[in-house]
Design an enzyme around this catalytic site. Sequence first.
Site, PDB file in Angstrom:
ATOM      1  N   CYS A  74       0.821  -1.207   0.000  1.00 40.91           N
ATOM      2  CA  CYS A  74       0.000   0.000   0.000  1.00 40.91           C
ATOM      3  C   CYS A  74       0.861   1.267   0.000  1.00 40.91           C
ATOM      4  O   CYS A  74       1.663   1.466   0.922  1.00 40.91           O
ATOM      5  CB  CYS A  74      -0.913  -0.002   1.226  1.00 40.91           C
ATOM      6  SG  CYS A  74      -1.841   1.523   1.445  1.00 40.91           S
ATOM      7  N   TRP A  76      -8.003  -6.923   4.615  1.00 35.81           N
ATOM      8  CA  TRP A  76      -6.626  -7.082   5.080  1.00 35.81           C
ATOM      9  C   TRP A  76      -6.609  -8.085   6.233  1.00 35.81           C
ATOM     10  O   TRP A  76      -7.414  -7.985   7.157  1.00 35.81           O
ATOM     11  CB  TRP A  76      -6.062  -5.741   5.567  1.00 35.81           C
ATOM     12  CG  TRP A  76      -5.858  -4.727   4.483  1.00 35.81           C
ATOM     13  CD1 TRP A  76      -6.745  -3.777   4.071  1.00 35.81           C
ATOM     14  CD2 TRP A  76      -4.681  -4.564   3.676  1.00 35.81           C
ATOM     15  NE1 TRP A  76      -6.197  -3.031   3.056  1.00 35.81           N
ATOM     16  CE2 TRP A  76      -4.933  -3.480   2.791  1.00 35.81           C
ATOM     17  CE3 TRP A  76      -3.440  -5.211   3.615  1.00 35.81           C
ATOM     18  CZ2 TRP A  76      -3.997  -3.037   1.860  1.00 35.81           C
ATOM     19  CZ3 TRP A  76      -2.502  -4.770   2.677  1.00 35.81           C
ATOM     20  CH2 TRP A  76      -2.776  -3.696   1.813  1.00 35.81           C
ATOM     21  N   ARG A 122     -14.841   1.795   5.785  1.00 33.83           N
ATOM     22  CA  ARG A 122     -13.789   0.993   5.163  1.00 33.83           C
ATOM     23  C   ARG A 122     -12.673   0.736   6.172  1.00 33.83           C
ATOM     24  O   ARG A 122     -12.314   1.621   6.953  1.00 33.83           O
ATOM     25  CB  ARG A 122     -13.220   1.696   3.926  1.00 33.83           C
ATOM     26  CG  ARG A 122     -14.221   1.877   2.815  1.00 33.83           C
ATOM     27  CD  ARG A 122     -13.681   2.782   1.714  1.00 33.83           C
ATOM     28  NE  ARG A 122     -12.687   2.102   0.888  1.00 33.83           N
ATOM     29  CZ  ARG A 122     -11.453   2.535   0.701  1.00 33.83           C
ATOM     30  NH1 ARG A 122     -11.017   3.617   1.316  1.00 33.83           N
ATOM     31  NH2 ARG A 122     -10.631   1.878  -0.086  1.00 33.83           N
ATOM     32  N   CYS A 123     -12.107  -0.461   6.132  1.00 36.75           N
ATOM     33  CA  CYS A 123     -11.029  -0.833   7.055  1.00 36.75           C
ATOM     34  C   CYS A 123      -9.727  -0.850   6.272  1.00 36.75           C
ATOM     35  O   CYS A 123      -9.415  -1.824   5.579  1.00 36.75           O
ATOM     36  CB  CYS A 123     -11.319  -2.190   7.692  1.00 36.75           C
ATOM     37  SG  CYS A 123     -12.851  -2.197   8.653  1.00 36.75           S
ATOM     38  N   THR A 124      -8.977   0.240   6.377  1.00 38.76           N
ATOM     39  CA  THR A 124      -7.804   0.441   5.547  1.00 38.76           C
ATOM     40  C   THR A 124      -6.537   0.575   6.382  1.00 38.76           C
ATOM     41  O   THR A 124      -6.590   0.859   7.584  1.00 38.76           O
ATOM     42  CB  THR A 124      -7.974   1.712   4.701  1.00 38.76           C
ATOM     43  OG1 THR A 124      -8.182   2.844   5.585  1.00 38.76           O
ATOM     44  CG2 THR A 124      -9.169   1.598   3.767  1.00 38.76           C
ATOM     45  N   VAL A 125      -5.406   0.372   5.736  1.00 39.53           N
ATOM     46  CA  VAL A 125      -4.109   0.697   6.308  1.00 39.53           C
ATOM     47  C   VAL A 125      -3.647   2.011   5.677  1.00 39.53           C
ATOM     48  O   VAL A 125      -4.080   2.345   4.566  1.00 39.53           O
ATOM     49  CB  VAL A 125      -3.081  -0.430   6.009  1.00 39.53           C
ATOM     50  CG1 VAL A 125      -3.384  -1.664   6.807  1.00 39.53           C
ATOM     51  CG2 VAL A 125      -3.000  -0.760   4.518  1.00 39.53           C
ATOM     52  N   GLU A 130      -5.432   8.080   8.721  1.00 40.00           N
ATOM     53  CA  GLU A 130      -5.183   8.900   7.540  1.00 40.00           C
ATOM     54  C   GLU A 130      -3.681   9.095   7.389  1.00 40.00           C
ATOM     55  O   GLU A 130      -3.040   9.729   8.231  1.00 40.00           O
ATOM     56  CB  GLU A 130      -5.892  10.256   7.671  1.00 40.00           C
ATOM     57  CG  GLU A 130      -5.501  11.288   6.615  1.00 40.00           C
ATOM     58  CD  GLU A 130      -5.613  10.764   5.200  1.00 40.00           C
ATOM     59  OE1 GLU A 130      -4.581  10.710   4.501  1.00 40.00           O
ATOM     60  OE2 GLU A 130      -6.731  10.387   4.795  1.00 40.00           O
ATOM     61  N   SER A 131      -3.103   8.533   6.329  1.00 32.46           N
ATOM     62  CA  SER A 131      -1.644   8.533   6.175  1.00 32.46           C
ATOM     63  C   SER A 131      -1.057   9.935   6.163  1.00 32.46           C
ATOM     64  O   SER A 131       0.021  10.169   6.723  1.00 32.46           O
ATOM     65  CB  SER A 131      -1.254   7.793   4.891  1.00 32.46           C
ATOM     66  OG  SER A 131      -1.724   8.483   3.736  1.00 32.46           O
ATOM     67  N   TYR A 190      -4.877   5.844  -9.340  1.00 32.50           N
ATOM     68  CA  TYR A 190      -6.070   5.047  -9.040  1.00 32.50           C
ATOM     69  C   TYR A 190      -7.255   5.527  -9.881  1.00 32.50           C
ATOM     70  O   TYR A 190      -8.102   4.726 -10.300  1.00 32.50           O
ATOM     71  CB  TYR A 190      -6.410   5.133  -7.553  1.00 32.50           C
ATOM     72  CG  TYR A 190      -5.472   4.321  -6.696  1.00 32.50           C
ATOM     73  CD1 TYR A 190      -5.759   2.998  -6.379  1.00 32.50           C
ATOM     74  CD2 TYR A 190      -4.285   4.860  -6.216  1.00 32.50           C
ATOM     75  CE1 TYR A 190      -4.897   2.241  -5.596  1.00 32.50           C
ATOM     76  CE2 TYR A 190      -3.417   4.114  -5.443  1.00 32.50           C
ATOM     77  CZ  TYR A 190      -3.727   2.802  -5.142  1.00 32.50           C
ATOM     78  OH  TYR A 190      -2.857   2.059  -4.382  1.00 32.50           O
TER      79      TYR A 190
END
Length: 307
Positions: A52, A85, A111-114, A129-130, A177
């Site tokens: 990611c 994930w 949503r379950c995000t990294v 949030e990156s 994307y």
Amino acid sequence: MWNVMMSRIAPRNRSGEYIRPASQFNYTVSTAEDNPYQPAAGRYHLYVGLSCPWAHRTLVVRSLKGLQNAIGVSIASPSSDEGIWVFDRPEEGCTTLPQLYQLAKPSYNGRCTVPVLWDKQTNTIVNNESAEIIVILNSAFNEFAQHPELNLYPEELKETIDRWNDKIYHAVNNGVYRCGFAQTQTAYETACDELFAVLDEIDEKLASSRYLCGEILTLADVRLFTTLFRFDAVYYGLFKCNKKRIQDYQNLGAYLRDLYQLPGVADTCDVEAVKRDYYGNLFPLNPGGIIPKGPDVTNLLKPHNRF
């Protein structure tokens, strides 16, 4: 069938343009008296996926700042069967990232995000949030950092950094994307033209500047780097961003090699994981699941000759 599958992995608007949902955990770490998340070594943990680009940002800043001993890392991998994930080994009693989100907030249905910045003291998510996590890593843990003198977001450059970040996010970071997940020809061509217009602009800028904001490495460079690293390997082919490879740009190609060769950065890069996860898990874009053998990333070790 393709439209149904794409709607699940890539929400779109009426024009077929990919729309990235916003993150929902936006707390910070600071010494403010009213802030429950105080800086401490060993208290916080990063959950990331090696493929990611958004999670990769956090690994790069963690490495550049020398926070390996203060903030641990656990790896999650995408499951093509479940579309989520999953952890390489159980974490906080959880085997999947959605379970971790439910542990933090049982009512959560997003949503379950990294990446995830996790607080082990309160068993909750501080931030997912990156763009905000890398700001936290840059400034909140200096007393535990091996390189506290490194400031990737200096006050005098914040306006310039933010301006680059806004442009790069829309056209490049998310732009690839928007190309790959576009569901109409018009949406794809619009995103592709915007992507390469900004890449051309950056290439021209880098002809007279080592980094985006001058001679100082900043968070704007980190945010761009993780997309550039994946570009020739996956975005060029799989996402149809094939007007030009990054290595074909005179300045952008050398800039990518420069960043890759900074101490500790290469250790955060895993091109095989990137190819495996993108080509192996995005079934609508690659139904056969065939993973290409190239490209050869040893070219990133060639001299960059940057100023």
